[in-house]
Design a protein around this motif. Structure first.
Motif, PDB file in Angstrom:
ATOM      1  N   ARG A  80       1.022   4.004  -2.934  1.00 38.69           N
ATOM      2  CA  ARG A  80       0.879   5.383  -2.554  1.00 38.69           C
ATOM      3  C   ARG A  80       1.848   6.586  -3.132  1.00 38.69           C
ATOM      4  O   ARG A  80       1.841   7.621  -3.419  1.00 38.69           O
ATOM      5  N   GLU A 105      -6.182   8.446  -2.490  1.00 37.66           N
ATOM      6  CA  GLU A 105      -6.313   7.400  -1.267  1.00 37.66           C
ATOM      7  C   GLU A 105      -7.336   6.309  -1.969  1.00 37.66           C
ATOM      8  O   GLU A 105      -7.121   5.142  -1.726  1.00 37.66           O
ATOM      9  N   GLU A 157       0.746  -1.124   0.216  1.00 40.11           N
ATOM     10  CA  GLU A 157      -0.030   0.002   0.036  1.00 40.11           C
ATOM     11  C   GLU A 157       0.763   1.122   0.052  1.00 40.11           C
ATOM     12  O   GLU A 157       0.448   2.186  -0.755  1.00 40.11           O
ATOM     13  N   VAL A 188      -4.958  -1.918  -3.973  1.00 47.19           N
ATOM     14  CA  VAL A 188      -4.750  -2.917  -2.837  1.00 47.19           C
ATOM     15  C   VAL A 188      -5.986  -3.919  -3.148  1.00 47.19           C
ATOM     16  O   VAL A 188      -5.628  -5.344  -2.804  1.00 47.19           O
ATOM     17  N   VAL A 245      -5.355   4.208  -4.308  1.00 41.55           N
ATOM     18  CA  VAL A 245      -4.440   3.247  -3.769  1.00 41.55           C
ATOM     19  C   VAL A 245      -5.298   2.100  -3.396  1.00 41.55           C
ATOM     20  O   VAL A 245      -5.049   0.961  -3.251  1.00 41.55           O
ATOM     21  N   ALA A 246      -6.692   2.516  -2.542  1.00 45.13           N
ATOM     22  CA  ALA A 246      -7.405   1.475  -2.024  1.00 45.13           C
ATOM     23  C   ALA A 246      -7.768   0.370  -3.078  1.00 45.13           C
ATOM     24  O   ALA A 246      -7.990  -0.973  -3.012  1.00 45.13           O
TER      25      ALA A 246
END
Length: 633
Positions: A61, A76, A57, A83, A79-80
């Motif tokens: 980022r 964000e 993660e 993941v 990134v989520a």
């Protein structure tokens, strides 16, 4: 000469750094396992993102923030999303033009143990060559164009084949994931070790059957994973598996005396597959069933003889009474008195034999061991000489335990009186009680007497063996042994530096907690269910109901925390209340069985080895006593 782990790691790292392509490997927890230097230089990563353990993660980022993926509105959220995709461990191939104008290919493949390996290749030059080739295609001869078209067609066929292979690979990956999930749900440790005894696979259940040992053992040696003491017990069987044999064996784990069963199967390449499970409860039940069978055989052998012997003693005592009324002189009177004393002693011996061979099963109930031991000391102290001190070391659990307090009290009083006889007019008797892990309740009685002689150590548990002459029956220790084995426990006798020691181990079964929780009532008779529901509610429980074992197991998995299961043995369908035992144990829920089956029914006998059994019909006072609660009169 073999390389050590440090040399091997250094050589592997050097080799990876010489590869022109960038490479990274992340584990199932999305943490970096290894990467090479081109991975750092290609993406200009700081050192802290290239060390083992660096979170995936944080790397995404950093790249998103540095502009690697171009303009991003919500970093964000981006990134989520990355993941979530990574956690699916899907194989993939893609080509991406970076913000700096260069083009890379990204190929990722999942690993059998979870996680994935990704290879990044700079294909900028290859892409430029393709563009140039297309621009100059008009200058090529018709033959070359035709050849290129044929080559393109072949490439398309190859791409289709590759797609089929990728689909097969995806299905295989899903199958492996499902298999891994199933093995991790099993109540057993399933693993593989190579020829060096090092784990290459594990379903992460070692800690479930050996509490205190690690769960993640892949890469560890078997000796490091299970501990030296356990490994010494396993070693001969492991070597036998390495030689092509398939040993199945049991051993007692030294830490808390769990009984474990293991099976080793050779893999044909020098290693072995491992299946191991906790069979402590099975061993306790087996011991209790064996002792019950011995009691039945003893009862069959002795009942007829005891009846005839009792008749003979009655005749002897009657004749001696008649002789006593005759004027036969002082010498005859002494002989008559001695004969009557011997006959009465024979009668008492018959009663002891009846106690040992009778059908009285253990009657477990919720017992506060602190109160039990305090009462035992109060009861036993008056029978001891003034100079013989009785000490109780109480380290029992604070929660009540399920056992038969009457049988246990008789057994411990027997041991205390034996210790008193060994001490003589002065000495020390010590009772120690404590839990061994969550498996056993151990009670030991030690004294400062002369200890057991070699002959006594060999024969002390044999019926009628005694070192007290006419003062002993030789049935004291055998009766204690019988009580312990009927409960599924074990008994050891021996000497310590100060005298004799007798150690009892009983299965540790905690009583249900205080009322007020949720009770699962399993009964196939609607009328009886209504009656038992009322009892449970009067004791403070909320009640849910089921009529079959399968239905009860489904409720056990779907409903929130259940404090108690009260179940009949015979239910609707083929499953019985006994089949609820494993599910209840796995969920940590106390199970109380009830039945109207006779004592000699196999299901009833099997139930007695696993815990308390209520004989139908029963009252709310009986149920409350078993649960350790107070019931309204």
């Amino acid at each position: 000469m073999t390389l050590d782990d440090t040399q091997t790691k250094a050589m592997t790292s050097a080799g990876l750094n010489l590869i022109a392509q960038a490479l990274s490997i992340y584990d199932r927890d999305l943490r970096l396992a290894v990467c090479n230097r081109p991975f750092q230089t290609m993406f200009n990563l700081p050192d802290w993102l290239t060390i083992p353990g660096a979170p995936f993660e944080d790397t995404i980022r950093y790249l998103a923030t540095s502009g690697e993926y171009g303009p991003i509105d919500d970093i964000e959220a981006y990134v989520a999303d990355k993941v979530d995709i990574a956690r699916a461990f899907e194989p993939h191939y893609m080509e991406r033009t970076r913000a700096n104008g260069r083009t890379i290919s990204v190929e990722g493949s999942p690993l059998p143990q979870g996680g994935w390996v990704t290879v990044y290749t700079d294909i900028t030059q290859a892409k430029r060559s393709e563009t140039l080739l297309r621009a100059r295609s008009e200058e090529l001869s018709e033959k070359l164009v035709s050849h290129s078209e044929e080559l393109a067609a072949a490439n398309r066929k190859l791409a289709a084949s590759n797609a089929a292979l990728e689909e097969a690979k995806r299905e295989l990956t899903e199958m492996e994931a499902r298999t891994r999930l199933v093995t991790e749900m099993m109540p057993a440790h399933i693993a593989h070790v190579n020829a060096e005894g090092r784990y290459t696979y594990s379903n992460r259940r070692l800690s479930a059957i050996m509490p205190g040992r690690p769960a993640d053992v892949v890469g560890m040696t078997l000796s490091a994973a299970v501990g030296i003491e356990n490994f010494e017990l396993i070693r001969p069987h492991l070597h036998a598996a390495f030689q092509g044999e398939s040993p199945v064996f049991e051993f007692t784990e030294p830490h808390d005396s769990r009984r474990l069963r293991a099976a080793f199967t050779p893999d044909g390449q020098g290693g072995a597959y491992i299946l191991s499970m906790d069979v402590t409860a099975e061993t306790q039940a087996r011991a209790a069933l064996q002792q019950g069978r011995r009691r039945e055989i003893a009862a069959q052998m002795t009942s007829g003889m005891a009846h005839d012997f009792s008749n003979l003693l009655t005749i002897i005592l009657g004749m001696q009474s008649r002789l006593a009324r005759m004027d036969l002189g002082t010498e005859a009177a002494d002989l008559i008195a001695a004969t009557r004393t011997a006959a009465r002693r024979g009668g008492r011996l018959l009663n002891r034999i009846a106690d040992m061979t009778g059908q009285r099963p253990p009657r477990p109930q919720a017992t506060d061991m602190h109160d039990f031991l305090a009462d035992l000391k109060l009861l036993a102290s008056p029978s001891l000489p003034q100079a013989v001190d009785l000490t109780v070391l109480d380290h029992c659990p604070d929660r009540p335990v399920m056992l038969d307090p009457g049988l246990l009290q008789d057994a411990l009083l027997n041991l205390i009186l034996n210790a008193r006889d060994a001490c003589g007019t002065s000495g020390q008797i010590t009772i120690t009680a404590h839990a061994v892990g969550d498996i056993w309740l151990e009670l030991s009685v030690t004294d400062t007497g002369a200890g057991f002689s070699p002959d006594a150590l060999d024969k002390a548990l044999h019926p009628f063996f005694t070192t007290k002459g006419d003062a002993g029956s030789g049935l004291g220790l055998p009766m204690v042994y019988d009580m312990v084995k009927m409960a599924g426990g074990a008994m050891e006798i021996g000497n310590w530096s100060g005298g004799a020691e007798v150690r009892l181990r009983l299965p540790l079964r905690l009583a249900p907690a205080a009322p007020g929780g949720l009770a699962l009532l399993v009964e196939d008779s609607a009328d009886l269910r209504s009656n038992y529901r009322t009892m449970l509610m009067d004791l403070g429980y909320a009640v849910i109901e089921a009529a079959a074992a399968d239905e009860a197991q489904a409720l056990l998995g779907d409903v929130g925390e259940i404090a108690l299961i009260l179940s009949d043995i015979k239910l609707e369908g083929t499953a019985t209340g006994l089949d609820l035992g494993w599910a209840a144990k796995s969920a940590g829920v106390p199970l109380i069985l009830m039945t109207s089956l006779p004592l000699d029914d196999p299901l009833h006998r099997a139930a007695l080895t696993s815990g308390p059994v209520l004989r139908k019909p029963f009252t709310i006072q009986t149920l409350a006593g078993l649960l350790g609660h107070e019931a309204a009169a």
